[in-house]
Scaffold this motif. Structure first.
Motif, mmCIF file in Angstrom:
data_model
loop_
_atom_site.group_PDB
_atom_site.id
_atom_site.type_symbol
_atom_site.label_atom_id
_atom_site.label_comp_id
_atom_site.label_asym_id
_atom_site.label_seq_id
_atom_site.Cartn_x
_atom_site.Cartn_y
_atom_site.Cartn_z
ATOM 1 N N LEU A 1 0.512 -1.448 -0.099
ATOM 2 C CA LEU A 1 0.080 -0.272 -0.217
ATOM 3 C C LEU A 1 0.840 1.181 0.127
ATOM 4 C CD1 LEU A 1 -3.138 1.182 -0.119
ATOM 5 C CD2 LEU A 1 -2.568 1.043 2.878
ATOM 6 N N ILE A 2 2.137 1.031 0.524
ATOM 7 C CA ILE A 2 3.027 2.419 1.014
ATOM 8 C C ILE A 2 3.084 2.638 -0.940
ATOM 9 C CG2 ILE A 2 5.207 0.899 0.953
ATOM 10 C CD1 ILE A 2 5.661 4.019 2.717
ATOM 11 N N LEU A 3 3.727 1.673 -1.564
ATOM 12 C CA LEU A 3 3.543 2.294 -2.950
ATOM 13 C C LEU A 3 2.812 2.684 -3.913
ATOM 14 C CD1 LEU A 3 6.219 -1.171 -3.970
ATOM 15 C CD2 LEU A 3 6.940 1.630 -4.034
ATOM 16 N N LEU A 4 1.267 1.603 -3.725
ATOM 17 C CA LEU A 4 0.435 2.557 -4.447
ATOM 18 C C LEU A 4 -0.465 3.586 -3.599
ATOM 19 C CD1 LEU A 4 -1.639 -0.946 -3.132
ATOM 20 C CD2 LEU A 4 -1.127 -0.205 -5.775
ATOM 21 N N LEU A 5 0.914 4.372 -2.586
ATOM 22 C CA LEU A 5 0.282 5.894 -2.389
ATOM 23 C C LEU A 5 1.025 6.511 -2.450
ATOM 24 C CD1 LEU A 5 -1.724 4.706 0.857
ATOM 25 C CD2 LEU A 5 -2.752 5.028 -1.804
ATOM 26 N N GLY A 6 2.210 5.687 -2.744
ATOM 27 C CA GLY A 6 3.651 6.905 -2.450
ATOM 28 C C GLY A 6 4.436 7.771 -4.407
ATOM 29 N N ILE A 7 3.815 6.142 -4.793
ATOM 30 C CA ILE A 7 3.917 6.601 -6.402
ATOM 31 C C ILE A 7 3.337 7.685 -7.136
ATOM 32 C CG2 ILE A 7 4.404 5.700 -8.752
ATOM 33 C CD1 ILE A 7 5.612 3.203 -7.698
ATOM 34 N N PRO A 8 1.776 7.750 -6.967
ATOM 35 C CA PRO A 8 0.957 8.769 -7.292
ATOM 36 C C PRO A 8 1.307 10.278 -6.504
ATOM 37 C CG PRO A 8 -0.497 6.354 -6.866
ATOM 38 C CD PRO A 8 0.722 6.280 -6.076
ATOM 39 N N ALA A 9 1.939 10.139 -5.284
ATOM 40 C CA ALA A 9 2.276 11.428 -4.732
ATOM 41 C C ALA A 9 3.065 12.074 -5.772
ATOM 42 C CB ALA A 9 2.146 10.928 -2.801
ATOM 43 N N LEU A 10 4.368 11.178 -5.963
ATOM 44 C CA LEU A 10 5.073 11.510 -6.764
ATOM 45 C C LEU A 10 4.048 12.700 -7.913
ATOM 46 C CD1 LEU A 10 8.265 11.965 -8.261
ATOM 47 C CD2 LEU A 10 7.850 10.188 -9.184
ATOM 48 N N MET A 11 3.305 11.992 -8.511
ATOM 49 C CA MET A 11 2.761 12.627 -10.047
ATOM 50 C C MET A 11 1.715 13.833 -9.205
ATOM 51 S SD MET A 11 -0.634 11.020 -11.388
ATOM 52 C CE MET A 11 -1.450 10.936 -10.026
ATOM 53 N N ARG A 12 1.621 13.987 -7.605
ATOM 54 C CA ARG A 12 1.282 15.291 -7.205
ATOM 55 C C ARG A 12 1.825 15.841 -7.274
ATOM 56 N NH1 ARG A 12 -4.542 14.679 -8.372
ATOM 57 N NH2 ARG A 12 -5.630 12.387 -7.332
ATOM 58 N N PHE A 13 3.471 15.557 -6.734
ATOM 59 C CA PHE A 13 3.602 16.927 -6.338
ATOM 60 C C PHE A 13 3.997 17.367 -7.886
ATOM 61 C CE2 PHE A 13 8.867 17.954 -6.373
ATOM 62 C CZ PHE A 13 8.163 18.845 -5.466
ATOM 63 N N GLY A 14 4.105 16.666 -8.608
ATOM 64 C CA GLY A 14 4.777 17.585 -10.163
ATOM 65 C C GLY A 14 3.462 18.596 -10.736
ATOM 66 N N GLN A 15 2.562 17.810 -10.115
ATOM 67 C CA GLN A 15 1.169 18.800 -10.720
ATOM 68 C C GLN A 15 1.147 20.516 -9.753
ATOM 69 O OE1 GLN A 15 -2.199 15.480 -9.963
ATOM 70 N NE2 GLN A 15 -1.879 14.983 -12.076
ATOM 71 N N SER A 16 1.272 20.221 -8.793
ATOM 72 C CA SER A 16 0.973 21.098 -7.704
ATOM 73 C C SER A 16 1.977 21.752 -8.061
ATOM 74 C CB SER A 16 1.229 20.460 -6.008
ATOM 75 O OG SER A 16 1.280 21.538 -5.712
ATOM 76 N N ALA A 17 3.179 21.601 -8.722
ATOM 77 C CA ALA A 17 4.900 22.335 -9.499
ATOM 78 C C ALA A 17 3.934 23.336 -10.597
ATOM 79 C CB ALA A 17 5.495 21.689 -9.235
ATOM 80 N N VAL A 18 2.857 22.718 -11.060
ATOM 81 C CA VAL A 18 2.788 23.284 -12.397
ATOM 82 C C VAL A 18 1.298 23.600 -13.066
ATOM 83 C CG1 VAL A 18 4.568 21.665 -13.676
ATOM 84 C CG2 VAL A 18 2.256 21.003 -13.858
ATOM 85 N N SER A 19 0.402 22.915 -11.881
ATOM 86 C CA SER A 19 -0.425 23.852 -12.255
ATOM 87 C C SER A 19 -0.663 24.798 -12.483
ATOM 88 C CB SER A 19 -1.764 23.758 -10.586
ATOM 89 O OG SER A 19 -0.969 22.196 -10.629
ATOM 90 N N PRO A 20 -0.376 26.439 -11.078
ATOM 91 C CA PRO A 20 -0.534 27.865 -11.813
ATOM 92 C C PRO A 20 0.029 28.445 -12.857
ATOM 93 C CG PRO A 20 0.714 27.339 -9.120
ATOM 94 C CD PRO A 20 0.158 25.963 -10.455
ATOM 95 N N ALA A 21 0.900 28.160 -13.332
ATOM 96 C CA ALA A 21 1.550 28.226 -14.675
ATOM 97 C C ALA A 21 1.184 27.766 -15.561
ATOM 98 C CB ALA A 21 3.580 27.217 -15.122
ATOM 99 N N ILE A 22 0.314 26.338 -15.366
ATOM 100 C CA ILE A 22 -0.855 26.499 -16.925
ATOM 101 C C ILE A 22 -1.877 26.934 -16.538
ATOM 102 C CG2 ILE A 22 -2.385 24.696 -16.815
ATOM 103 C CD1 ILE A 22 -0.514 22.053 -15.805
ATOM 104 N N GLY A 23 -2.626 27.255 -15.045
ATOM 105 C CA GLY A 23 -3.904 27.923 -15.455
ATOM 106 C C GLY A 23 -3.495 29.994 -16.044
ATOM 107 N N ARG A 24 -1.850 30.169 -15.906
ATOM 108 C CA ARG A 24 -1.698 31.431 -16.678
ATOM 109 C C ARG A 24 -1.912 31.142 -17.928
ATOM 110 N NH1 ARG A 24 1.786 31.509 -12.393
ATOM 111 N NH2 ARG A 24 3.432 30.680 -13.940
ATOM 112 N N TYR A 25 -1.039 29.936 -18.688
ATOM 113 C CA TYR A 25 -0.902 29.408 -20.009
ATOM 114 C C TYR A 25 -2.465 29.975 -20.562
ATOM 115 C CZ TYR A 25 -0.150 27.485 -24.145
ATOM 116 O OH TYR A 25 -0.307 27.262 -25.794
ATOM 117 N N VAL A 26 -3.455 29.029 -19.716
ATOM 118 C CA VAL A 26 -5.073 28.965 -20.397
ATOM 119 C C VAL A 26 -5.250 30.330 -20.501
ATOM 120 C CG1 VAL A 26 -7.072 27.651 -19.590
ATOM 121 C CG2 VAL A 26 -5.251 26.407 -19.606
ATOM 122 N N ASP A 27 -5.594 31.323 -19.707
ATOM 123 C CA ASP A 27 -6.118 32.670 -19.620
ATOM 124 C C ASP A 27 -5.568 33.111 -21.199
ATOM 125 O OD1 ASP A 27 -7.589 32.376 -17.783
ATOM 126 O OD2 ASP A 27 -5.889 33.053 -16.195
#
Length: 426
Positions: A268-294
């Protein structure tokens, strides 16, 4: 002066702070009670492939009822309190799920599994109803020129909250198994679900104080109001994409969890930990994506993101390393998570924003649910049960998933800009 224009800058900044607080706390609780955790609990209750398929599909199928959300808001008479009540009921249902499904409480483990699926579906249904009201609320608070940036920033906090929840759930589960090796695994799953439900209740508080500058919209009086996603040229094209992508995902996702849990032997720690890596990346890039969309719109960046996310299943062929690479590629889902609500709200006038949000996600959710069940039968063709312990036997299945999801780029190429089709006339 319209109610929307009364949303002054200080009030709008206050709304942004409270919306982000709600997203962060709710996502923290959601990370503690992810589908992976509930699926793991179901496996401990004796679920086979069919049970896991229903855990994935059932919430999407009952989600068709969210199409009634705009009318329910009118009947209730207050959008804020309708939203708050739905999220409260949703969290309470999630909170009773663990004690209700405890082995020994109901006559059999099969009964416990059925109760789990029912509670999981009802939890999602009220969450869906509340979310329709919430996006309608956001449509009035944030005009199109800043909508992408708001949704991008909100997505950052949403991903950050899920990241913390996933990491904490995995860490607590690992500690529990080390400290209490003879204890049943389902015990810690239940504790995490209850804590997650409590956090979701706490997340309601910012919504109580968030400004709401619009009165109720005119009541729906024609079929056009209920079927607005189908009667507007721009929404119809977006719906075609949504149906294609949901169907492709449903048909090609039925074996992924079992592949990770059974074939690769992920804890379970891998099943949750690997998606956590994805969430970290999404958190980092989301504001820039929002600006691009506008600044540049959604179409081109959605096409690029669709190509990227479609490539993920193909990487699963390479085992554990490929799974990690796939979740890195799936950081691109942040683009779709930001663009879809942005483009739906930008396609909508103030009267039909709730109808368009409810209609889009209801229909595409049902398409995913039906496809997930059908995908179960297809999976038996691609990977017979006797061969599911061998990673290489999944190659054809993952190639099939990659092809299906890549084809979804085609309808994206035909999306219209908001000003290319009328948003108000049938």
């Amino acid at each position: 002066m319209s109610n929307l224009h009364s949303a002054t800058q200080p009030n709008r900044r206050k709304a942004i702070r409270l919306a982000n607080a709600n997203a962060t706390i709710w996502a923290f609780g959601n990370g503690l009670t992810s589908t992976a955790l509930i699926s793991s609990l179901a496996l401990e209750l004796g679920a086979g492939f069919g049970g896991i398929a229903w855990i994935i599909a059932a919430p999407k199928l009952v989600g068709i009822l969210r199409i009634a959300a705009p009318q329910l808001i009118q009947v209730f008479g207050n959008r804020r309190w309708f939203c708050v009540l739905c999220y409260l009921v949703s969290a309470l249902v999630l909170g009773i799920l663990p004690p209700l499904c405890l082995p020994g409480l109901l006559p059999s483990r099969q009964a416990s599994l059925i109760a789990l699926i029912v509670c999981w579906s009802v939890y999602h249904l009220f969450q869906y109803l509340g979310t329709v009201a919430l996006w309608d609320w956001y449509a009035d608070l944030f005009p199109p020129k800043i909508r992408g940036r708001f949704i991008g920033t909100r997505q950052r906090w949403l991903s950050a909250g899920q990241l913390i929840g996933l990491l904490m759930a995995g860490s607590i589960n690992h500690w529990f198994r080390q400290s209490y090796p003879v204890a049943e695994r389902w015990e810690i799953y239940c504790y995490l679900a209850v804590v997650g439900a409590i956090l979701m209740i706490v997340a309601i508080d910012p919504l109580i104080w968030m400004p709401d500058f619009s009165r109720l919209k005119p009541k729906a009086t024609s079929w056009y109001d209920f079927l607005s996603p189908l009667t507007q040229p721009n929404m119809r094209r977006l719906m075609i994409y949504g149906l294609c992508f949901s169907t492709a995902n449903g048909l090609s996702s039925s074996l992924m969890f079992l592949y990770l849990y059974k074939t690769l032997g992920f804890t379970l720690i891998l099943l949750l930990g690997i998606p956590a890596l994805m969430r970290f990346g999404q958190s980092a890039v989301s504001p820039a994506i929002g600006r691009y969309v506008d600044q540049h719109g959604c179409k081109n960046i959605m096409i690029a993101a669709q190509v990227a996310v479609a490539f993920g299943p193909l990487l699963f062929v390479f085992g554990t390393a490929g799974v990690v690479m796939a979740y890195v590629v799936w950081i691109s889902y942040a683009v779709l998570n930001i663009c879809l609500p942005t483009i739906i709200l930008n396609y909508s006038d103030s009267q039909h924003s709730a109808n368009n949000v409810a209609g889009y996600f209801a229909v595409t959710g049902v398409a995913f649910g039906i496809a997930a069940i059908l995908g179960g039968y297809l999976s038996n063709y691609f990977v017979p049960g006797d061969f599911r312990t061998t990673p290489s036997s999944f190659t054809l299945y993952f190639v099939f998933a990659w092809v299906l999801r890549t084809l979804c780029v085609i309808p994206l190429c035909f999306l219209l800009k908001p000003n290319q089709a009328s948003r108000t006339s049938p």
